[in-house]
Design a protein around this motif. Structure first.
Motif, short mmCIF file in Angstrom:
data_model
loop_
_atom_site.label_atom_id
_atom_site.label_comp_id
_atom_site.label_asym_id
_atom_site.label_seq_id
_atom_site.Cartn_x
_atom_site.Cartn_y
_atom_site.Cartn_z
N UNK A 1 0.89 -1.15 0.00
CA UNK A 1 0.00 0.00 0.00
C UNK A 1 0.93 1.20 0.00
N UNK A 2 0.76 2.12 -0.94
CA UNK A 2 1.71 3.22 -1.04
C UNK A 2 1.02 4.41 -1.70
N UNK A 3 1.59 5.58 -1.56
CA UNK A 3 1.00 6.73 -2.23
C UNK A 3 1.67 6.95 -3.57
N UNK A 4 0.87 7.10 -4.63
CA UNK A 4 1.47 7.46 -5.92
C UNK A 4 1.83 8.94 -6.04
N UNK B 1 14.29 7.23 1.27
CA UNK B 1 12.91 7.13 0.85
C UNK B 1 12.09 6.77 2.06
N UNK B 2 10.85 7.06 2.06
CA UNK B 2 10.03 6.77 3.24
C UNK B 2 8.61 7.17 2.97
N UNK B 3 7.97 7.77 3.97
CA UNK B 3 6.66 8.35 3.78
C UNK B 3 5.51 7.38 3.85
N UNK B 4 4.49 7.68 3.04
CA UNK B 4 3.19 7.01 3.13
C UNK B 4 3.22 5.70 2.37
N UNK B 5 3.70 4.67 3.04
CA UNK B 5 3.81 3.36 2.39
C UNK B 5 3.88 2.28 3.47
N UNK B 6 3.28 1.13 3.19
CA UNK B 6 3.42 0.00 4.10
C UNK B 6 3.31 -1.31 3.32
N UNK B 7 3.62 -2.42 4.00
CA UNK B 7 3.54 -3.75 3.38
C UNK B 7 2.20 -4.40 3.68
#
Ligand SMILES: [Cu+2]
Length: 358
Positions: A321-324, A336-342
């Protein structure tokens, strides 16, 4: 708020009576301020504006005071709460939390018809209760019964659907936040905060940015006294039991940005928006499948990730799940980081602790 973002979560069952005492202890770092605080249950059908937390229309809590809010949980759904004093500031400072109401359909006895229980419920309500409680139109007549789920316990539902369409095995409340470190720094230095300059530079799921989002444990940070303390107890790693379904209760409390979350390889089944089951007045199914959702601050959405097709989704697989919005895949200056998860497919998942067994 107890040193966490999101602030403490409230999960209640429909028809529960809920009492919440808010104490305003002030701020040791800013003794010059005398800010009030409130709890506003956003979107929640409140019986009395007295408990709504909008300061113009109800009470606000001064430093040194306590106040007990009262709610009767009338309507299942995914809501959220925040302080309603100078909302852009107090939301940015972390006075935001999750609240959701589990439906009374969870309490239908095993083996009984979900549809009949909804018919009965609405029949009772038409004579005894108000309209708020009849918010879900009946689906087409069906013969779905309340059965056991993967782990052998009675199936849980997101809404009073009457047809089992919102069944899930594990639920994940996920709140989206933004964070502007400059605004917080200025707030500590006794200068007026420039509201119009506020721009988030960290983007978080349950108060975590990647790679903290895939850490299943609370986060440990040294506090100002040098002692490590835990915060962010809510996980943002999504574990799905193979052959099962998870419910993501998503809300966005970001003050400055719209947020988009995309899913790769696993469709999102959006079943509700702003705590309302997607169904038209005639009871037709208005839910939809998509690969991304976009929310503004102050919106919520329920979606189901469905791994019940075991030919497609096997234990050990990893999805994302990640932000485009690629500039939100960073932690301020840091790539890198931010709005993303597994999203992990597991042999089994403990519905309470969310622990994955591979
Ligand atoms: Cu506040």
């Amino acid at each position: 708020m107890n040193g966490n973002e999101p602030a403490p979560m409230m999960a209640i069952d429909e028809d529960d009576e809920f009492f919440l005492t808010l104490t305003n202890v002030g701020m040791i770092m800013r003794p010059d301020l005398f800010e009030k605080h409130t709890v506003h249950f956003h979107g929640y059908p409140n019986a009395s504006s007295f408990y709504d937390g909008v300061p113009d229309a109800s009470v606000a809590i001064n430093i040194g005071a306590s106040f007990t809010y009262y709610y009767l949980a009338p309507d299942a759904g995914t809501y959220f709460w925040h302080c309603h004093i100078t909302p852009p500031e107090h939301l940015q400072m972390g006075m935001v939390g999750q609240i959701f109401v589990r439906p009374r359909q969870n309490r239908v006895p095993a083996g009984q018809s979900l549809y009949q229980s909804l018919v009965l419920q609405q029949k009772d309500l038409r004579t005894a209760c108000n309209d708020i409680l009849c918010s879900t139109p009946l689906p087409p007549q069906n013969n779905v019964h309340h059965g056991p789920n993967l782990s052998g316990t009675p199936t849980l539902y997101a809404y009073n659907d009457g047809d089992g369409s919102t069944a899930y095995d594990v639920e994940y409340p996920v709140q989206i936040h933004g964070f502007d470190p400059n605004f917080h720094f200025v707030g500590m230095t006794f200068n007026p905060e420039p509201f119009t300059d506020m721009k988030d530079k960290f983007f978080m799921l349950n108060g975590r940015s990647y790679p903290d989002t895939v850490n299943p444990s609370p986060l440990s940070t040294p506090a100002s006294d040098g002692v490590p303390r835990f915060s962010q107890p809510l996980p943002s790693l999504i574990n799905i039991p193979v052959g099962g379904k998870v419910l993501l209760r998503i809300s966005d409390l970001d003050v400055t940005e719209y947020q988009t979350l995309a899913s790769l390889g696993m469709p999102m089944h959006v079943v509700a928006i702003n705590a309302r089951l997607l169904r038209d007045m005639a009871g037709n199914d208005m839910t939809y499948y998509t690969n991304s959702i976009t929310l503004g601050g102050g919106e919520s959405l329920d979606l189901i990730l469905d791994a019940s097709d075991t030919t497609k989704y096997r234990s050990g697989q990893v999805f994302y799940l990640y932000t485009p919005n690629l500039d939100h895949l960073a932690n301020d200056q840091e790539n890198f980081g931010g709005l993303m998860t597994d999203v992990h497919i597991c042999r089994s998942v403990d519905p309470k602790t969310k622990v994955c067994t591979l």
